[in-house]
Design a protein around this motif. Sequence first.
Motif, short mmCIF file in Angstrom:
data_model
loop_
_atom_site.label_atom_id
_atom_site.label_comp_id
_atom_site.label_asym_id
_atom_site.label_seq_id
_atom_site.Cartn_x
_atom_site.Cartn_y
_atom_site.Cartn_z
N GLU A 1 0.84 -1.20 0.00
CA GLU A 1 0.00 0.00 0.00
C GLU A 1 0.87 1.25 0.00
OE1 GLU A 1 -3.53 0.79 2.50
OE2 GLU A 1 -3.30 -1.30 3.13
N ARG A 2 0.31 2.34 -0.51
CA ARG A 2 0.97 3.63 -0.41
C ARG A 2 0.61 4.25 0.94
NH1 ARG A 2 5.05 4.48 -4.06
NH2 ARG A 2 4.46 3.63 -6.08
N PHE A 3 1.65 4.62 1.70
CA PHE A 3 1.39 5.21 3.02
C PHE A 3 0.81 6.60 2.86
CE2 PHE A 3 2.97 7.98 6.48
CZ PHE A 3 2.23 7.44 7.52
N ASP A 4 -0.26 6.86 3.60
CA ASP A 4 -0.91 8.17 3.61
C ASP A 4 -0.95 8.64 5.06
OD1 ASP A 4 -2.72 10.36 3.60
OD2 ASP A 4 -3.63 9.60 1.76
N LYS A 5 -0.30 9.78 5.33
CA LYS A 5 -0.24 10.27 6.71
C LYS A 5 -1.61 10.67 7.23
CE LYS A 5 0.73 15.11 5.54
NZ LYS A 5 1.66 16.24 5.75
N ASN A 6 -2.58 10.87 6.32
CA ASN A 6 -3.94 11.22 6.73
C ASN A 6 -4.85 9.98 6.76
OD1 ASN A 6 -3.40 14.09 6.82
ND2 ASN A 6 -3.36 14.01 4.59
N ASN B 1 -0.59 -2.26 8.22
CA ASN B 1 -0.11 -2.63 6.89
C ASN B 1 1.39 -2.42 6.71
OD1 ASN B 1 0.07 0.12 6.83
ND2 ASN B 1 -1.20 0.43 5.03
N ASP B 2 2.11 -2.19 7.82
CA ASP B 2 3.53 -1.90 7.72
C ASP B 2 4.26 -2.46 8.93
OD1 ASP B 2 5.79 -0.96 6.55
OD2 ASP B 2 5.35 1.17 6.81
N ARG B 3 5.60 -2.50 8.85
CA ARG B 3 6.43 -2.98 9.95
C ARG B 3 7.10 -1.81 10.66
NH1 ARG B 3 4.22 -7.41 11.35
NH2 ARG B 3 4.31 -9.10 9.82
N PRO C 1 -4.02 -4.45 -1.85
CA PRO C 1 -3.23 -3.25 -1.54
C PRO C 1 -3.30 -2.18 -2.62
CG PRO C 1 -1.81 -5.08 -2.14
CD PRO C 1 -3.18 -5.64 -2.00
N ASN C 2 -3.66 -2.56 -3.85
CA ASN C 2 -3.73 -1.58 -4.94
C ASN C 2 -5.08 -0.89 -5.02
OD1 ASN C 2 -1.10 -2.26 -5.83
ND2 ASN C 2 -1.91 -4.05 -6.89
#
Length: 326
Positions: A89-94, A125-127, A174-175
């Motif tokens: 996934e693309r990380f989005d801070k929002n 979705n991340d480590r 994830p897309n």
Amino acid sequence: MSFRKLFSLKCFQACFLVTLLVLGGCSTSRYGPGTPTIQKHAKRGYNKPYKIKGRRYHPRPQYEYSQTGKASYYGGRDVFHGRKTSTGERFDKNGMTAAHKTLPLPSIVRVTNLKNGRSIKLRVNDRGPFVKGRIIDVSEKASRLLGFHHDGVVNVRVECMVAESMMLARNYNPNNCNPYTAHGHHTRRHGHTLRETVGTTLKRVARKPAPAAFSNNSTIKITKPPPKPKRFQTYSTANTNAISGVLPKGTYLQVGTYSSQLNAQNFAQKVATRMRVPCKAIPVQEGGNSYHRVLMGPMKNKEATTKMLHELYIRNVKDAFVVVQN
């Protein structure tokens, strides 16, 4: 070989086999019994053991998890914003997402701020975080909802939602995942929903009283009708051969679509800076759905348009195409 030496060798082999069986049993029951990770995700690389800064981490094979510790947030300075997470996934801070060192990916957790009692659900979705003493990293938006954005670090309780995590894992893509909801579903409302936010209270807005009868001194306010939705005609995705003659007025290159106005404006500004061509985000309504087109232009002629399509393709913007605003 004497009988005594043969007997000692056999005893050593038997002890060695027993030791291997004991260690093997310990390794399979590392986290105890529980609901196993969905099979298609258990085999993925992001749920395999990995090594960071000389330390080896073993992702959990079960969803059951509850722990108290310190939480932090990442994405505040746009360092990770837009980058790919461990699941792709693309990380989005929002967005409503988080990072954990060992929880199965993807999964859903409830994070509770032990200082103020606020609680929200997030999609893992991340480590990370790979900082001693911290158990979870949340997005900047989540830190604001939990009320520790200014503090930076706070004590929290993290609980994995087993049933919701399994449902997410079965349908996870994830897309095509909405970063603004913990469950990843695409909805009209952006940001957190009522079910996802436990610690906030929503106030009902009282209905406005019915307007009184008109009098001689009353005034009538005339409001402008809502603007007509902007319509676009789509041409070829690869070149401008589909357009006969010169380019019509209002010809643009569409380089992306976003459900969030903020993300669309940020991407338009980034494209305009890198390509040195005007770029803007246009709100569009089609079929009851609203979104934002990111348009580059207007384009002046076919040659310049074709050249720009080629440059965008080289810069990995391969889905750009020509649209004409009617």
